[in-house]
Design an enzyme around this catalytic site. Structure first.
Site, mmCIF file in Angstrom:
data_model
loop_
_atom_site.group_PDB
_atom_site.id
_atom_site.type_symbol
_atom_site.label_atom_id
_atom_site.label_comp_id
_atom_site.label_asym_id
_atom_site.label_seq_id
_atom_site.Cartn_x
_atom_site.Cartn_y
_atom_site.Cartn_z
ATOM 1 N N LYS A 1 -22.665 -23.258 23.163
ATOM 2 C CA LYS A 1 -22.264 -22.023 22.482
ATOM 3 C C LYS A 1 -21.157 -21.377 23.303
ATOM 4 O O LYS A 1 -21.172 -21.442 24.542
ATOM 5 C CB LYS A 1 -23.487 -21.107 22.380
ATOM 6 C CG LYS A 1 -23.260 -19.824 21.606
ATOM 7 C CD LYS A 1 -24.551 -19.008 21.546
ATOM 8 C CE LYS A 1 -24.404 -17.730 20.737
ATOM 9 N NZ LYS A 1 -25.663 -16.955 20.681
ATOM 10 N N SER B 1 -26.926 -15.665 15.894
ATOM 11 C CA SER B 1 -25.511 -15.798 16.212
ATOM 12 C C SER B 1 -25.113 -17.208 16.658
ATOM 13 O O SER B 1 -23.932 -17.522 16.645
ATOM 14 C CB SER B 1 -25.142 -14.801 17.313
ATOM 15 O OG SER B 1 -25.803 -15.134 18.528
ATOM 16 N N SER C 1 -31.261 -15.369 18.067
ATOM 17 C CA SER C 1 -30.043 -16.144 17.791
ATOM 18 C C SER C 1 -30.134 -17.641 18.001
ATOM 19 O O SER C 1 -29.245 -18.364 17.591
ATOM 20 C CB SER C 1 -28.882 -15.611 18.622
ATOM 21 O OG SER C 1 -28.366 -14.478 17.995
#
Ligand code: GLN
Length: 471
Positions: free
Chosen positions: A77, A152, A176
């Site tokens: 990420k 997210s 997330s």
């Protein structure tokens, strides 16, 4: 080639000479190129990956020892540092910024011979539940590109689900990792707070944040946790607890006792999910387990408490982006004041600004006690009550998200609506306990639903055993 679910199968094929790291890397790279519309990657380290894959193949050919994650092609990420590589938390304010060091989690993956394929799109500063808040455009759901992958860590979930990499790391402040994993039909784990070092993660809510694995199998999830967990001289909140051999988990034997909040089945779930969740409960009972419906009078408080505290912490964490130290500085700035104000107003997106303002407000004089202080007290009560509940139950069971993947734009105009979708995930972060999402059903359109299990602090081993037993 059908997709691998377990790293062990990849390693077996590598050992048997049925594939090579280069062949694997080329497969992922060509699938990434075939699906540009997903927008899952912000950057692909193509050349570097191919070089490292070739080097690993050469080491195997020479019979040199290889790390536990050899053959694992993994994405990070975009809020996890990798030395010498850019990272931006999908924000314009970190445009062009390159990390001077690697996060501890990145170091630990590399030390075991994982191969890093690129950085994955996410909501800006990990704020969001749909991946529509990225400064680099939304990520789309691999099964239906009109829909969101969740957020997210939406790029991480979409990439793993579409087999653009074998596994990914995400971060979870209020869901997330778990919510996008659930929407995309993969596994995702939020460890106990302090289980994994936060050194080298871009901070959002420091008392909530944890990194964790997003994978296509439970086994890989456990293995990645085992590799990443443990004390770290760079993070005083990383616990000095020994790391159990998580990857040796065995399905729990005997009968177990689960808690389900009564409120969960009182109309908050979309109908197909409600039916699937009830069917799961029935199946558990038939297998001899106990499922208790319990009252948890704090459920409605979880989302407000989370958003008060997480935004308060975020407003403080994000004060370091001034245009002075890192990333973007407004070209129109003429002095210190305009450097701050123009760089921040041009660099941050709308949702990030909303949260900085909310967080600053709840911390401001005159409101601090009424909002921040009160939310901290509720946090303590919720933690104590959750502990109590887990003294008499093995795990708390719920859907991970109240809905399957929704359409782009469907909720983005109504932030409150989107915040409420975090109802089942934020508790684990508020109380610092581990929780996992497991794919368990699909709706009639073929979109996945995830089941969430939450255990007491440091009970990741139990979480894996329970999950293996009830899958
Ligand atoms: N959706 C939640 C939020 O927007 C959780 C985000 C996260 O876990 N990083 O804050």
């Amino acid at each position: 080639m059908s997709a691998y679910h377990r790293l062990a199968d990849i390693q077996a094929d590598l050992a048997a000479g049925k594939t090579t790291c280069v062949a694997l890397a080329e497969g992922y790279l060509s699938r990434i190129k075939a699906r540009p519309e997903l927008n899952a990657f912000l950057e692909v380290f193509e050349e570097e990956l191919l070089q490292q894959a070739a080097a690993q193949d050469a080491r195997r050919a020479e019979g040199q020892p290889l790390g536990r994650l050899h053959g694992l092609i993994i994405g990070l990420k975009d809020n996890i540092a990798y030395q010498g590589h850019r990272f931006s938390a999908s924000s314009k304010i970190l445009e062009g910024f390159e990390s001077l060091f690697s996060a501890t989690v990145t170091e630990r993956l590399l030390a075991e011979d994982a191969l890093i394929i690129g950085r994955l799109n996410c909501d800006e500063f990990a704020m969001g539940s749909s991946n529509e808040n990225s400064a680099y455009g939304p990520v789309r759901h691999p099964l239906d590109t009109e829909r969101v992958p969740g957020g997210s860590s939406g790029g991480s979930a979409a990439a793993v689900a579409a087999n653009l990499c074998h596994a990914a790391l995400g971060t979870d402040t209020g869901g997330s990792i778990r919510q996008p994993a659930s929407l995309c039909g993969i596994y995702g784990l939020k460890p106990t707070y302090g289980r994994i070092s936060r050194h080298g993660l871009i901070a959002y809510g420091s008392s909530f944040d944890q990194a964790g694995p997003m994978t296509r199998s439970l086994e890989d999830c456990a293995l990645l946790l085992e590799v990443m967990a443990g004390p770290d001289q760079f993070d005083a909140t990383a616990a000095r607890k020994p790391v159990p051999a998580y990857s040796d988990y065995q399905p729990a034997s005997g009968t177990m006792r689960f808690a389900v909040y009564e409120e969960v089945l009182q109309g908050g779930l979309e109908p197909e999910l409600e039916a699937a969740f009830k069917a799961k409960i029935e199946a558990l009972k038939e297998a001899g387990h106990t499922v208790d419906f319990v009252k948890f009078p704090y459920l409605d408080l979880l989302v407000p408490v989370y958003y008060l505290l997480a935004t308060a912490e975020a407003s403080s964490n994000l004060s370091r982006y001034t245009g002075v130290l890192y990333g973007k500085r407004s070209p129109e700035a003429t002095d210190l004041r305009t450097t701050y104000t123009l760089s921040r107003s041009q660099g941050f997106g709308e949702e990030v600004k909303r949260r900085i303002m909310l967080g600053t407000f709840v911390l401001s004089e005159g409101y601090y006690d009424a909002f921040y202080g009160k939310a901290q007290k509720v946090r303590r009560v919720v933690r104590d009550e959750t502990r109590k509940l887990l003294e008499s139950h093995d795990a708390i069971l719920s859907p991970t998200s109240p809905v399957a993947a929704f359409k782009l734009g469907e909720k983005s105009n109504d932030p409150i609506q989107l915040y409420l979708a975090d109802i089942f995930t934020v508790q684990a972060n508020i109380v610092g306990m581990p929780a996992i999402t497991v794919p368990f059903a699909n709706n009639s359109a073929g979109l996945p639903y995830g089941l969430q299990l939450m255990c007491g602090p440091w009970q990741e081993e139990k979480l894996f055993s329970l999950t293996a037993a009830i899958e």
